[in-house]
Design a protein around this motif. Structure first.
Motif, PDB file in Angstrom:
ATOM      1  N   VAL A  73      -3.369 -56.260  31.296  1.00 38.38           N
ATOM      2  CA  VAL A  73      -4.465 -56.052  30.350  1.00 38.38           C
ATOM      3  C   VAL A  73      -5.743 -55.859  31.148  1.00 38.38           C
ATOM      4  O   VAL A  73      -6.065 -56.643  32.039  1.00 38.38           O
ATOM      5  N   GLN A  74      -6.492 -54.828  30.777  1.00 34.41           N
ATOM      6  CA  GLN A  74      -7.763 -54.565  31.441  1.00 34.41           C
ATOM      7  C   GLN A  74      -8.866 -54.450  30.407  1.00 34.41           C
ATOM      8  O   GLN A  74      -8.643 -53.927  29.316  1.00 34.41           O
ATOM      9  N   LEU A  75     -10.034 -54.956  30.776  1.00 32.45           N
ATOM     10  CA  LEU A  75     -11.197 -54.890  29.911  1.00 32.45           C
ATOM     11  C   LEU A  75     -12.296 -54.138  30.655  1.00 32.45           C
ATOM     12  O   LEU A  75     -12.588 -54.436  31.819  1.00 32.45           O
ATOM     13  N   GLN A  76     -12.897 -53.187  29.984  1.00 34.43           N
ATOM     14  CA  GLN A  76     -13.979 -52.404  30.583  1.00 34.43           C
ATOM     15  C   GLN A  76     -15.209 -52.509  29.700  1.00 34.43           C
ATOM     16  O   GLN A  76     -15.234 -51.966  28.598  1.00 34.43           O
ATOM     17  N   ALA A  77     -16.211 -53.216  30.198  1.00 35.45           N
ATOM     18  CA  ALA A  77     -17.454 -53.393  29.450  1.00 35.45           C
ATOM     19  C   ALA A  77     -18.463 -52.339  29.860  1.00 35.45           C
ATOM     20  O   ALA A  77     -18.513 -51.928  31.023  1.00 35.45           O
ATOM     21  N   SER A  78     -19.269 -51.920  28.921  1.00 37.47           N
ATOM     22  CA  SER A  78     -20.319 -50.942  29.186  1.00 37.47           C
ATOM     23  C   SER A  78     -21.416 -51.105  28.159  1.00 37.47           C
ATOM     24  O   SER A  78     -21.285 -51.872  27.194  1.00 37.47           O
ATOM     25  N   GLY A  79     -22.505 -50.369  28.359  1.00 32.09           N
ATOM     26  CA  GLY A  79     -23.583 -50.367  27.394  1.00 32.09           C
ATOM     27  C   GLY A  79     -24.824 -51.115  27.823  1.00 32.09           C
ATOM     28  O   GLY A  79     -25.828 -51.108  27.115  1.00 32.09           O
ATOM     29  N   GLY A  80     -24.757 -51.784  28.963  1.00 28.67           N
ATOM     30  CA  GLY A  80     -25.939 -52.484  29.447  1.00 28.67           C
ATOM     31  C   GLY A  80     -27.009 -51.514  29.895  1.00 28.67           C
ATOM     32  O   GLY A  80     -26.787 -50.305  29.986  1.00 28.67           O
ATOM     33  N   GLY A  81     -28.177 -52.056  30.179  1.00 27.86           N
ATOM     34  CA  GLY A  81     -29.264 -51.219  30.630  1.00 27.86           C
ATOM     35  C   GLY A  81     -30.545 -52.008  30.750  1.00 27.86           C
ATOM     36  O   GLY A  81     -30.563 -53.224  30.541  1.00 27.86           O
ATOM     37  N   ALA A  82     -31.612 -51.305  31.076  1.00 23.49           N
ATOM     38  CA  ALA A  82     -32.935 -51.913  31.201  1.00 23.49           C
ATOM     39  C   ALA A  82     -33.772 -51.502  29.994  1.00 23.49           C
ATOM     40  O   ALA A  82     -33.958 -50.305  29.753  1.00 23.49           O
ATOM     41  N   VAL A  83     -34.232 -52.495  29.247  1.00 25.28           N
ATOM     42  CA  VAL A  83     -35.013 -52.230  28.046  1.00 25.28           C
ATOM     43  C   VAL A  83     -36.217 -53.154  28.000  1.00 25.28           C
ATOM     44  O   VAL A  83     -36.307 -54.119  28.765  1.00 25.28           O
ATOM     45  N   GLN A  84     -37.109 -52.898  27.073  1.00 25.43           N
ATOM     46  CA  GLN A  84     -38.261 -53.763  26.877  1.00 25.43           C
ATOM     47  C   GLN A  84     -37.972 -54.785  25.786  1.00 25.43           C
ATOM     48  O   GLN A  84     -37.087 -54.582  24.937  1.00 25.43           O
ATOM     49  N   ALA A  85     -38.722 -55.846  25.806  1.00 18.27           N
ATOM     50  CA  ALA A  85     -38.567 -56.889  24.800  1.00 18.27           C
ATOM     51  C   ALA A  85     -38.698 -56.292  23.401  1.00 18.27           C
ATOM     52  O   ALA A  85     -39.537 -55.423  23.162  1.00 18.27           O
ATOM     53  N   GLY A  86     -37.829 -56.744  22.521  1.00 16.63           N
ATOM     54  CA  GLY A  86     -37.816 -56.252  21.153  1.00 16.63           C
ATOM     55  C   GLY A  86     -36.824 -55.133  20.910  1.00 16.63           C
ATOM     56  O   GLY A  86     -36.540 -54.787  19.755  1.00 16.63           O
ATOM     57  N   ALA A  87     -36.308 -54.567  21.982  1.00 10.31           N
ATOM     58  CA  ALA A  87     -35.370 -53.454  21.840  1.00 10.31           C
ATOM     59  C   ALA A  87     -33.973 -53.953  21.477  1.00 10.31           C
ATOM     60  O   ALA A  87     -33.712 -55.163  21.422  1.00 10.31           O
ATOM     61  N   SER A  88     -33.082 -53.007  21.274  1.00  7.70           N
ATOM     62  CA  SER A  88     -31.693 -53.298  20.927  1.00  7.70           C
ATOM     63  C   SER A  88     -30.758 -52.602  21.905  1.00  7.70           C
ATOM     64  O   SER A  88     -31.088 -51.556  22.477  1.00  7.70           O
ATOM     65  N   LEU A  89     -29.601 -53.206  22.072  1.00 13.09           N
ATOM     66  CA  LEU A  89     -28.529 -52.608  22.862  1.00 13.09           C
ATOM     67  C   LEU A  89     -27.206 -52.918  22.186  1.00 13.09           C
ATOM     68  O   LEU A  89     -27.076 -53.959  21.520  1.00 13.09           O
ATOM     69  N   LYS A  90     -26.235 -52.040  22.389  1.00  7.59           N
ATOM     70  CA  LYS A  90     -24.895 -52.319  21.894  1.00  7.59           C
ATOM     71  C   LYS A  90     -23.922 -52.238  23.063  1.00  7.59           C
ATOM     72  O   LYS A  90     -23.757 -51.184  23.684  1.00  7.59           O
ATOM     73  N   LEU A  91     -23.318 -53.373  23.362  1.00 11.35           N
ATOM     74  CA  LEU A  91     -22.321 -53.428  24.422  1.00 11.35           C
ATOM     75  C   LEU A  91     -20.953 -53.121  23.842  1.00 11.35           C
ATOM     76  O   LEU A  91     -20.648 -53.481  22.713  1.00 11.35           O
ATOM     77  N   SER A  92     -20.140 -52.457  24.649  1.00  7.52           N
ATOM     78  CA  SER A  92     -18.774 -52.139  24.251  1.00  7.52           C
ATOM     79  C   SER A  92     -17.802 -52.721  25.260  1.00  7.52           C
ATOM     80  O   SER A  92     -18.119 -52.816  26.450  1.00  7.52           O
ATOM     81  N   CYS A  93     -16.642 -53.083  24.796  1.00  3.97           N
ATOM     82  CA  CYS A  93     -15.589 -53.577  25.670  1.00  3.97           C
ATOM     83  C   CYS A  93     -14.283 -52.946  25.209  1.00  3.97           C
ATOM     84  O   CYS A  93     -13.772 -53.274  24.129  1.00  3.97           O
ATOM     85  N   VAL A  94     -13.771 -52.049  26.027  1.00  8.29           N
ATOM     86  CA  VAL A  94     -12.526 -51.361  25.705  1.00  8.29           C
ATOM     87  C   VAL A  94     -11.368 -52.110  26.349  1.00  8.29           C
ATOM     88  O   VAL A  94     -11.403 -52.396  27.551  1.00  8.29           O
ATOM     89  N   VAL A  95     -10.377 -52.426  25.563  1.00 11.32           N
ATOM     90  CA  VAL A  95      -9.209 -53.153  26.042  1.00 11.32           C
ATOM     91  C   VAL A  95      -8.046 -52.180  26.201  1.00 11.32           C
ATOM     92  O   VAL A  95      -7.768 -51.384  25.306  1.00 11.32           O
TER      93      VAL A  95
END
Length: 123
Positions: free
Chosen positions: A1-23
């Protein structure tokens, strides 16, 4: 089983991000999923988890009301929607999976881990 996370980044306070993890290697229909974070110089900490049997989602107090965990079984992917980010949310975020996360906030409940994705929030 492998997990691959993505979606991180550099943002300013108040912003939004959506992380994904594909199994891969196993369907997430047979897995309970979790997200953990590790800030520089700190231990890895629980962020969120879900239990597939009960459909219950769990959150650390620090992220309640701002983060949402959800999954897309057709894509074998779990997501972490993060809103109203603050500098204190800056960390490497890891997704984790296990057959049963009774103690959902404990690392030992998860057999499989992704490599992490970095989130940096500036003020």
């Amino acid at each position: 089983v492998q997990l691959q996370a993505s979606g991180g980044g550099a943002v300013q306070a108040g912003a939004s991000l959506k992380l994904s993890c594909v199994v891969s290697g196993r369907t997430i229909n047979n897995l309970d999923m979790g997200w953990f974070q590790q800030a520089p110089g700190k231990e890895r900490e629980f962020v969120s988890a879900d239990n597939r049997r009960s459909g219950t989602m769990y959150y650390a107090d620090s992220v309640k009301g701002r983060f949402t965990i959800f999954r897309d079984s057709a894509k074998d992917t779990v997501y972490l929607e993060m809103n109203s980010l603050t500098p204190e949310d800056s960390a490497v975020y890891y997704c984790a999976a296990g057959p049963r996360n009774t103690d959902y906030d404990m690392e030992y409940e998860y057999d499989y881990w992704g490599k992490g994705t970095l989130v940096t929030v500036s003020s």
